[in-house]
Structures are given as C-alpha cells and as structure tokens.
Design a protein around this motif. Structure first.
Motif, PDB file in Angstrom:
ATOM      1  N   HIS A 205       0.853  -1.300  -0.108  1.00  0.00           N
ATOM      2  CA  HIS A 205      -0.050   0.071  -0.046  1.00  0.00           C
ATOM      3  C   HIS A 205       0.943   1.294  -0.024  1.00  0.00           C
ATOM      4  CE1 HIS A 205      -3.864  -1.724   0.383  1.00  0.00           C
ATOM      5  NE2 HIS A 205      -3.313  -2.871   1.277  1.00  0.00           N
ATOM      6  N   PRO A 206       1.746   1.436  -1.042  1.00  0.00           N
ATOM      7  CA  PRO A 206       2.327   2.806  -1.203  1.00  0.00           C
ATOM      8  C   PRO A 206       1.043   3.822  -1.367  1.00  0.00           C
ATOM      9  CG  PRO A 206       3.521   1.218  -2.775  1.00  0.00           C
ATOM     10  CD  PRO A 206       2.074   0.592  -2.320  1.00  0.00           C
ATOM     11  N   LYS A 207       1.845   5.146  -0.777  1.00  0.00           N
ATOM     12  CA  LYS A 207       0.788   6.257  -0.690  1.00  0.00           C
ATOM     13  C   LYS A 207       1.070   7.183  -1.866  1.00  0.00           C
ATOM     14  CE  LYS A 207      -1.172   4.290   2.981  1.00  0.00           C
ATOM     15  NZ  LYS A 207      -2.431   3.477   3.107  1.00  0.00           N
ATOM     16  N   VAL A 208       0.258   7.832  -2.280  1.00  0.00           N
ATOM     17  CA  VAL A 208       0.676   8.980  -3.427  1.00  0.00           C
ATOM     18  C   VAL A 208      -0.059  10.295  -2.862  1.00  0.00           C
ATOM     19  CG1 VAL A 208       0.431   9.832  -5.825  1.00  0.00           C
ATOM     20  CG2 VAL A 208       0.761   7.201  -5.314  1.00  0.00           C
ATOM     21  N   ASP A 209       0.708  11.481  -2.715  1.00  0.00           N
ATOM     22  CA  ASP A 209       0.135  12.444  -2.245  1.00  0.00           C
ATOM     23  C   ASP A 209      -0.402  13.105  -3.550  1.00  0.00           C
ATOM     24  OD1 ASP A 209      -0.302  15.192  -1.296  1.00  0.00           O
ATOM     25  OD2 ASP A 209       1.207  15.050   0.053  1.00  0.00           O
ATOM     26  N   ASN A 210      -1.621  13.552  -3.551  1.00  0.00           N
ATOM     27  CA  ASN A 210      -2.218  14.274  -4.623  1.00  0.00           C
ATOM     28  C   ASN A 210      -2.081  15.554  -4.804  1.00  0.00           C
ATOM     29  OD1 ASN A 210      -3.724  11.753  -5.505  1.00  0.00           O
ATOM     30  ND2 ASN A 210      -5.141  11.978  -4.190  1.00  0.00           N
ATOM     31  N   PRO A 473     -10.406  10.814  -2.593  1.00  0.00           N
ATOM     32  CA  PRO A 473      -8.891  11.371  -3.260  1.00  0.00           C
ATOM     33  C   PRO A 473      -8.683  12.753  -2.813  1.00  0.00           C
ATOM     34  CG  PRO A 473     -10.219  11.025  -5.155  1.00  0.00           C
ATOM     35  CD  PRO A 473     -11.036  10.461  -4.111  1.00  0.00           C
ATOM     36  N   PHE A 474      -9.886  13.751  -2.568  1.00  0.00           N
ATOM     37  CA  PHE A 474      -9.636  15.084  -2.373  1.00  0.00           C
ATOM     38  C   PHE A 474      -9.312  15.383  -0.888  1.00  0.00           C
ATOM     39  CE2 PHE A 474     -12.197  15.085  -6.301  1.00  0.00           C
ATOM     40  CZ  PHE A 474     -11.380  15.765  -7.061  1.00  0.00           C
ATOM     41  N   THR A 475      -9.757  14.255  -0.129  1.00  0.00           N
ATOM     42  CA  THR A 475      -9.537  14.351   1.505  1.00  0.00           C
ATOM     43  C   THR A 475      -8.452  13.374   2.075  1.00  0.00           C
ATOM     44  OG1 THR A 475     -11.422  12.802   1.922  1.00  0.00           O
ATOM     45  CG2 THR A 475     -11.977  15.345   1.650  1.00  0.00           C
ATOM     46  N   ASP A 476      -7.907  12.387   1.200  1.00  0.00           N
ATOM     47  CA  ASP A 476      -6.802  11.751   1.596  1.00  0.00           C
ATOM     48  C   ASP A 476      -5.670  12.432   2.093  1.00  0.00           C
ATOM     49  OD1 ASP A 476      -5.679   9.298   2.134  1.00  0.00           O
ATOM     50  OD2 ASP A 476      -4.910   8.947   0.282  1.00  0.00           O
ATOM     51  N   MET A 477      -5.154  11.965   3.285  1.00  0.00           N
ATOM     52  CA  MET A 477      -4.036  12.732   3.971  1.00  0.00           C
ATOM     53  C   MET A 477      -4.536  14.063   4.789  1.00  0.00           C
ATOM     54  SD  MET A 477      -0.598  11.882   1.510  1.00  0.00           S
ATOM     55  CE  MET A 477      -0.430  10.491   1.005  1.00  0.00           C
ATOM     56  N   GLY A 478      -5.745  14.282   4.641  1.00  0.00           N
ATOM     57  CA  GLY A 478      -6.430  15.413   5.531  1.00  0.00           C
ATOM     58  C   GLY A 478      -7.406  15.104   6.301  1.00  0.00           C
ATOM     59  N   HIS A 479      -8.122  15.777   7.111  1.00  0.00           N
ATOM     60  CA  HIS A 479      -9.087  15.093   7.824  1.00  0.00           C
ATOM     61  C   HIS A 479     -10.368  15.031   7.150  1.00  0.00           C
ATOM     62  CE1 HIS A 479     -11.327  15.739  12.138  1.00  0.00           C
ATOM     63  NE2 HIS A 479     -11.393  14.590  11.358  1.00  0.00           N
ATOM     64  N   ALA A 480     -10.684  13.716   6.732  1.00  0.00           N
ATOM     65  CA  ALA A 480     -11.767  13.298   6.005  1.00  0.00           C
ATOM     66  C   ALA A 480     -12.823  13.105   6.624  1.00  0.00           C
ATOM     67  CB  ALA A 480     -11.508  11.987   5.098  1.00  0.00           C
ATOM     68  N   ARG A 481     -14.065  13.770   6.274  1.00  0.00           N
ATOM     69  CA  ARG A 481     -15.250  13.472   7.018  1.00  0.00           C
ATOM     70  C   ARG A 481     -15.934  11.899   6.847  1.00  0.00           C
ATOM     71  NH1 ARG A 481     -21.032  17.054   6.650  1.00  0.00           N
ATOM     72  NH2 ARG A 481     -22.182  15.668   8.016  1.00  0.00           N
ATOM     73  N   TYR A 482     -15.819  11.603   5.589  1.00  0.00           N
ATOM     74  CA  TYR A 482     -16.578  10.356   5.638  1.00  0.00           C
ATOM     75  C   TYR A 482     -15.389   9.171   5.145  1.00  0.00           C
ATOM     76  CZ  TYR A 482     -20.641  12.914   4.752  1.00  0.00           C
ATOM     77  OH  TYR A 482     -21.670  13.929   5.007  1.00  0.00           O
TER      78      TYR A 482
END
Length: 679
Positions: A205-210, A473-482
């Motif tokens: 599971h590598p992560k990509v910072d969008n 993908p717009f909230t990944d690595m941020g405080h996602a609501r859902y």
C-alpha cells in the motif's frame, strides 16, 4: 483469461481496475491454499465516450495476469503442480512440520536457481506475485505486493511493462543524459549489496500525495534495521518545475523497529508518516523458537513510529496493547493557532487477534490467551478440523468449492470439558468475543515536546466489523469526513473471510460526527466504542442524520472492496473556491451472485460477475449494474484512473509477453524436466 473490447488508441477512457490473487499453478494445492497467495490478476472495466452519443459511454472489459517473473516461469513449466513460492498456509499452520516448511523453502530456491541456468527463457529475479493493489504515480500504473518492488502496467489494456525501481521501470527507454544514467544505475529500491534483493520488498500500500505528487513507501525485511523508507517525487507535475521540489529518498533506515514483521500498510498525512510495528512477526528466525514463520504474540505491545515525512531519523515510538492492523483508513495532522503540528491522528482497521491470517488459509486459528476466560460463541472456519467429527478429519478431502465462507456454517462453543455444540449463523451474535474484533479505530499521537510519547485517544468508532477502507481522493491525508468500507451482516471478519473476501455490507461512517460525540462523552481507552449498535440496528435506522449508513447486498450476492469515484458536486471553500463535496460521488465494486453455483458449489461455465455503481451520498441507490462477460474471482484492492492519467503515461519501449510454447534447445528441455521433478 484475457478479454479486451477495444484498442487503447481511442480517447477519453476511465478505467476501474482491481487486483487480486489467482494461482496460475493450482492443480495440486489441497490444504496449501491461502487467500493471500496467487498470481496477481487485474480485472478492469473502462469507459469511452461514444462518438455518436457522448452521453452514452462505451463499456469495455479487460482481464490480465500480471506477467511477473514467477508467473512467467510457472506457465512456462506447466508440469508444476503447486505455486513456486511456499503458501502462507504452510508458513502459518501450526501443524506444518519443520521438515515440510524447510522443503517448501528449499524447493522455491531450487526453482529460482534453475531459472538462472542457460536455456531458461524466464529468469526469476524477483519473487513478487504483484497481487495486492494498483495505483498511479508519475505517469505509471503500478501493481504492488510485499514480496517485491512495484511492477508497471499500461492502462487501459493492462499489459505488463516491468519492475519499477524508484527511478524507472524495465521496458522503458533508457535515459539519454549520462548523468541521469548514472543516477539510474545507483539509485534504486534496495540499493546495492548482498541483501539488496530483500531490501527492495515494498509495502502493498504505497501512498501517493495528490497535492505534491510524491510516492511514499516503506520496505520491510528480516535483517536489521528491518524497515527502510523511500519517498519518490514526481517528475511530470508542475511541482517538478519548482525549486522547492522535494528531494528523493531511497532506502533510508527507520531506527527503532523491533524485528521482521508482517507490515502491510502504514499511515501518511501531509507532513508525517506512521510505521506500524505490531506483534505479528514474519521471519525464518521463528523456526529456531519453535514457532511458525508468521507468528502473533499478543503479550507484546503494538508500537507506532511517528516521524516527519522527510526525516525518519526523528521517529518517536508509541506503545499500546497488542493488535493487528492490515489497513489504515486516513491520517491527518492537527495544528495549533500558530501553524505548529501538535498531534497526528490516524484511523485504522484494528483486529484484536491474528485469526484473519489463519482463517484466510482455512486453518483454525490458535486460541487467544484470554479465550479461557470467555464463555462465548466462537465461529470457526468451515474447513477447520474438529476432533470429534471423523468425516472431516482430513480437510484436503473436503470439496474446496466456491460456496465456502465468508459466513461460517457452524459456530463452535467451547465450555471447558463440556460437549461441543453447533449453532446456525443467525444464532451467532455480532460481537461474540471481545478478543476477536475488527473495528475502525481512532488513534491520536501527541507531538508535544518531552520524553513521554502519549497516545491521547484510542477507541473504536463503531462496534460493527469494518475493513477495506476508502476515502475521497480529495480528502486523503487530510481530515476526511467520510470513510467508506466493508462489513458483514452475520459475524466478524476473523471468522468471516474464509478462503476469499466476500462482502455483503458496505458502510459509510461520518467521522467528524462520531468524533464530536466522543468529545461530549469520551469512550474508555482501548476497549471503548462510540457507537455500540449492531448492523441490524443500523439497517432499520430512519434517522436522516445517522452518522453510520449501510448498504446490504441481496441474499447470496457478495461484493468486493469499493473504490470512491468523485463526481462534480461542489461546495464553496473558506477561500471562496469551489471544491468537491466529500460524499458527492459513487462507489464502484464487483459483485457475484452465488446462485450461479451448481449443487457441488462450483461455478457454472456461464457464471458472470457484475460491476455495481452505488450512490455514495444516499448509500441506497444502485445507479447501474454493468454485466461482465465472465466471472471475476474474489480479490483485493482496486483503483479508478482518469483519462488525464492515461494520456500522460510515460513512454514504453517493450512489453512483457507470455511464452509461445516452443522449447529452444535440448538443455532447455532438460532444465524444464528438472523443474517438473520438484512438483
């Protein structure tokens, strides 16, 4: 197993692709079959705009094995009756003798060595089966697995290009600049030296910072310092043209890891990384301790290493009660009014035992140390061995059919020396054993100065089973609501996964609403839970503001991990710009109706799967069902790719291909015969 509707020359393609294991050599697997085994196989549905009717997309289906070294060698040696690599079932099964384990390992080594001799068409340089996930970074679609580096495939037809080493992929044109060629030669995953082949093993599971375009990943192996860390910037985005472009990090040691572990996932926020050092070991050294190669020790602590994304040497270690975590859902930084990071928070699917590793191989898991104090129902794998039942003493004589669980058909109740009783699944409560949970957990790691590394919050958001999480993908690595994920309507994942991941419930959790409840009444640390309802109670809820919504598939239908696809729903941000709303989108997932199985539990010749599109906002409406031309085996992780990503793929010089069936020389035939003798 390959089918493709159209050429990749047509424009405006939007593929959904899912990865999973499907053994190419499986005529003699028997008990040695594990859900984590199998050669990587990609199943994709891609959509094109019709020239005649732009509002009516053309749907295409493509199904390809990932042409890894192991796969190509296996299909070139059709006399092999079992996969080249030892099954995880062999490595974790307490009944496996030391001789059997050593023989399986030696057999793999011999097959690899034979592939390097003259006359071999396919040399096994890397042992990865690339069967876990698929992602996109810097113009490349990459299939992943723990036992090797990522391998590049082309979109949308899923042809295999070659192994990616952090600089370029095999099959890509050589760099023209001599300075770049020198970097290409010396800068790669694993580096140089006798253990370089092992140090290039990369998380599934590598992560990509969008936002920055960076690829963040780690490499775990058996030798100190056990975990290395890499960060690969993109060369194809506008960020690459800026002087502030982040540096490339390859194989940087993460100090403080406690040993060789089965590390599947990790957490990444915009500014920090979290390594999961859990008491689930994966090392041949366990054999010297009379333990399986894969072993779980619930008496040892779970450790979390938190460090700034580009400075693993500044890692701070946090400890808590033992657990297993295979997937993280979201990780984010918390800031004070001055913009300083005060804490890092993480949502993860926390298991209280390693029973999933065993049940996924149809092996009865060893009893949890606290089980002797429990007086509760404990569902067992359908293929588990019961000493009192002579009819199933030998699991390999059972029909290993497709109707085997997700949902176990029998639940064993152990009451000391009392007789053992069986119940139907409907009589088994959801949370039947506090020692066998799989729940979405919230962790908060304080970064306040000082010697004390404190986990200020750790509790479950809900009591229902929850796995295979996904976010917008717009909230990944941020405080996602859902957070979206998978559950089951009958029992927990520990007993439910059986020999395949068969999901019958999809879940959406409103994280911010649930954490707001926790602020009003904080759950007990570690064992606490914000929402204690069962799946049945959530299903009948009519509250329009319910923070947990579920979608239950029809009877005998089983799905897969969903992928969230954002649509064009927009809202105003604090800066006045329009941004997509978090629940404005769709969940895409494959579904199989097991009514297509025959009376013996086998797939009929005309069995077919479907791709469902679920409205993520309502979690009720299935917007469409796409009928596929074949049945897709149950698999693991998928992803959605955009037409921009397909258009911007990096150039390829050559593609890998399957063997043509011809034998080049007498020595080649002799080598092939030697390989076949290994079974």
């Amino acid at each position: 197993m390959s089918s493709s509707g159209h050429s990749s020359k047509r424009t405006a393609k939007h593929p959904y692709v899912r990865n999973g294991g499907n053994p190419a050599t499986n005529s003699d697997l028997g008990r040695e079959a594990h859900w984590f085994d199998g050669d990587g196989m990609l199943s994709g549905v891609w959509f094109e705009r019709s020239h005649n009717n732009p509002q009516q997309p053309v749907v295409n289906f493509v199904n390809q094995f990932v042409l890894t070294d192991v796969y190509l060698s296996a299909v070139d040696n059709c006399a092999l009756r079992t996969p080249i690599l030892p099954s995880i079932s062999t490595l974790v099964n307490p009944a496996s003798s030391l001789f059997l384990i050593l023989w399986r390992i030696l057999r793999s080594v011999l097959v690899v060595l034979l592939s390097h001799l003259p006359g071999s068409r396919y040399v096994i340089k890397r042992i990865s089966v690339a069967n876990t996930s698929i992602l996109f970074h810097d113009g490349r679609a990459l299939a992943t697995c723990e036992s090797g580096p990522p391998i590049r495939v082309m979109l949308p037809n899923l042809e295999t290009v070659g192994w990616y080493d952090g600089t370029r992929a095999e099959g890509e044109p050589l760099l023209r600049n001599s300075q770049d060629q020198g970097q290409e030669q010396h800068s790669s995953f694993g580096g140089t030296g006798p253990l370089s082949w092992m140090k290039e093993w990369t998380t599934g599971h590598p992560k990509v910072d969008n936002v920055t375009g960076e690829l963040v990943l780690f490499h775990c192996n058996f030798a100190p310092p056990y975990v290395h860390y890499s960060l690969v910037p993109t060369e194809t985005s506008p960020v690459a043209d800026m002087q502030s472009k982040p540096p490339r990090l390859l194989n940087v040691p993460v100090p403080g890891c406690s040993g060789g572990k089965l590390m599947h996932d990790f957490g990444v926020s915009r500014l920090h990384t979290i390594i999961l050092d859990l008491p689930l070991t994966l090392t041949p050294l366990n054999l010297a301790k009379n333990k399986p190669i894969v072993s779980y020790d619930p008496k040892r602590p779970a450790r979390f290493g938190v460090f700034p994304r580009r400075n693993p040497d500044l890692v701070r270690w946090y400890e808590t009660s033992a657990c297993c975590i295979f997937h993280t859902a979201n990780t984010w930084d918390e800031m004070d009014t001055h913009g300083n990071v005060t804490a890092v928070s993480m949502l993860a699917c926390r298991l209280t035992s390693a029973s999933l590793v065993f049940s996924a191989g149809n092996i009865a898991p060893p009893p949890h140390p606290a089980r002797k104090d429990m007086l509760r129902d404990k569902p067992m794998s359908f293929f588990a061995r019961y000493d009192h039942d002579e009819a199933i003493q030998d699991p390999e004589k059972l029909s290993m059919d497709e109707s085997s669980p997700l949902l176990s058909h029998k639940a064993l109740i152990s009451r000391g020396s009392s007789a053992e009783l069986f119940r139907t699944p409907s009589e088994v409560p959801m949370s039947y054993d506090e020692q066998e949970q799989c729940r979405l957990y919230y962790y908060r790691f304080s970064l306040s100065p000082g010697d004390s590394n404190t986990i200020t919050h750790q509790f479950a958001l809900s009591a229902i089973p929850f796995e295979f999480p996904t976010v917008s993908p717009f909230t990944d690595m941020g405080h996602a609501r859902y957070i979206y994920g998978c559950s089951t309507s009958v029992e927990s994942f520990g007993a439910a996964l059986g020999k395949a991941t068969k999901i019958d419930v999809l879940v959406r959790m409103d994280i911010k609403a649930l954490l707001a409840r926790a602020q009003m009444s904080s759950p007990e640390a570690i064992t606490g839970c914000i929402d204690n309802r069962t799946i049945d109670e959530i299903l009948v809820s009519e509250d329009p503001d319910d923070p947990i919504r579920v979608f239950k598939l029809p009877s005998n239908h089983y799905g897969q991990e969903p992928s969230f696809i954002p649509c064009e729903g927009m809202e105003a941000s604090t800066s006045g710009n329009l941004i997509p709303t978090e629940d404005s989108g769709y969940l895409l997932f494959y579904v199989f109706n097991e009514n297509q199985l025959d009376s013996t539990g086998e797939c009929t010749a005309d069995a077919k799967s479907e791709l469902w599109v679920l409205d993520a906002r309502t979690m009720q409406r299935v917007l469409c069902k796409i009928h596929l031309p074949t049945r897709i085996p149950y698999g693991l992780h998928g992803n959605w790719f955009t037409e921009d990503q397909i258009r911007d793929q990096q150039e390829v010089a050559t593609l890998r291909s399957k063997p043509d069936g011809t034998i080049a020389s007498k020595w080649a035939r002799m080598r092939k015969n030697l390989t076949s003798y290994l079974g």
